[in-house]
Design a protein around this motif. Structure first.
Motif, PDB file in Angstrom:
ATOM      1  N   THR A  73      55.365   4.371  28.394  1.00 40.47           N
ATOM      2  CA  THR A  73      54.490   3.954  27.308  1.00 40.47           C
ATOM      3  C   THR A  73      53.882   5.202  26.701  1.00 40.47           C
ATOM      4  O   THR A  73      53.411   6.091  27.436  1.00 40.47           O
ATOM      5  N   GLU A  75      51.029   7.183  24.281  1.00 38.19           N
ATOM      6  CA  GLU A  75      49.612   7.015  23.919  1.00 38.19           C
ATOM      7  C   GLU A  75      49.479   6.476  22.510  1.00 38.19           C
ATOM      8  O   GLU A  75      48.802   5.497  22.265  1.00 38.19           O
ATOM      9  N   LYS A  76      50.079   7.160  21.582  1.00 36.73           N
ATOM     10  CA  LYS A  76      50.054   6.752  20.181  1.00 36.73           C
ATOM     11  C   LYS A  76      51.495   6.566  19.749  1.00 36.73           C
ATOM     12  O   LYS A  76      52.401   7.144  20.313  1.00 36.73           O
ATOM     13  N   ALA A 134      51.737   8.203  28.066  1.00 35.83           N
ATOM     14  CA  ALA A 134      50.513   7.616  28.620  1.00 35.83           C
ATOM     15  C   ALA A 134      50.741   6.980  29.984  1.00 35.83           C
ATOM     16  O   ALA A 134      49.889   7.066  30.857  1.00 35.83           O
ATOM     17  N   ASN A 135      51.896   6.340  30.166  1.00 35.94           N
ATOM     18  CA  ASN A 135      52.120   5.598  31.403  1.00 35.94           C
ATOM     19  C   ASN A 135      53.604   5.603  31.732  1.00 35.94           C
ATOM     20  O   ASN A 135      54.449   5.470  30.847  1.00 35.94           O
TER      21      ASN A 135
END
Length: 171
Positions: A73, A75-76, A134-135
């Motif tokens: 995933t 972040e943006k 992010a992930n």
């Protein structure tokens, strides 16, 4: 390229199973003479229907014993981050495939490496250091139940046969 007919689909099905089949054997199996068969194969290649020919290497036999599916995933979802992620995924030899997805995660990577240490280096030194990640979640393959590169053309062949059969006469 125009719609594929039953003969084209038959050629594709046979080439998916054995990319090294001789043109003479291929022609015989699809009920063509060798010249028209070769002409059709070349048309399928030039139209991009056949992208490439490749040997399928057994990863275990060459020392690549760990496969993982990794969800990522960002972040943006800005264009810069997306382009950077796409470029990185293209450049990493450990990534066999990368898919942009709908749902909770943005990407699914199929990663193959030698062992857990190699996977850890890939994750820590490459993937997690990429700006905007992010992930990350990983699932390791325990056993391959089915793996194929052949597309399911049999349904298309049935439809091609049906469209070629005469329509029932109205009374």
């Amino acid at each position: 390229m125009e719609a594929l007919d039953r003969t084209d689909l038959g050629i594709l099905e046979l080439l998916q199973r054995d990319g090294r089949i001789t043109n003479a054997d291929l022609a015989q199996r699809v009920s063509l003479s060798p010249s028209p068969c070769l002409r059709r194969v070349r048309q399928l290649e030039s139209a991009g229907v056949i992208r490439q020919y490749a040997a399928i290497v057994d990863p275990w036999r060459v020392g690549l014993g760990l496969q993982a599916y990794v969800t990522v995933t960002l972040e943006k979802r800005g264009d810069t981050q997306i382009r950077a992620f796409h470029a990185a995924a293209q450049a990493w030899p450990e990534v066999l495939s990368c898919f942009a997805l709908t749902g909770e995660m943005d990407y699914l990577l199929h990663v193959i490496v030698e062992d857990l240490e190699h996977f850890s280096r890939f994750l820590m030194d490459r993937l997690l250091k990429l700006d905007g990640v992010a992930n990350v979640k990983s699932s390791f393959v325990l056993q391959t139940v089915k793996h194929t590169t052949a597309l399911p053309l049999d349904g298309l062949m049935r439809r091609a046969r049906t469209s070629l059969s005469p329509s029932p006469k109205k009374v």
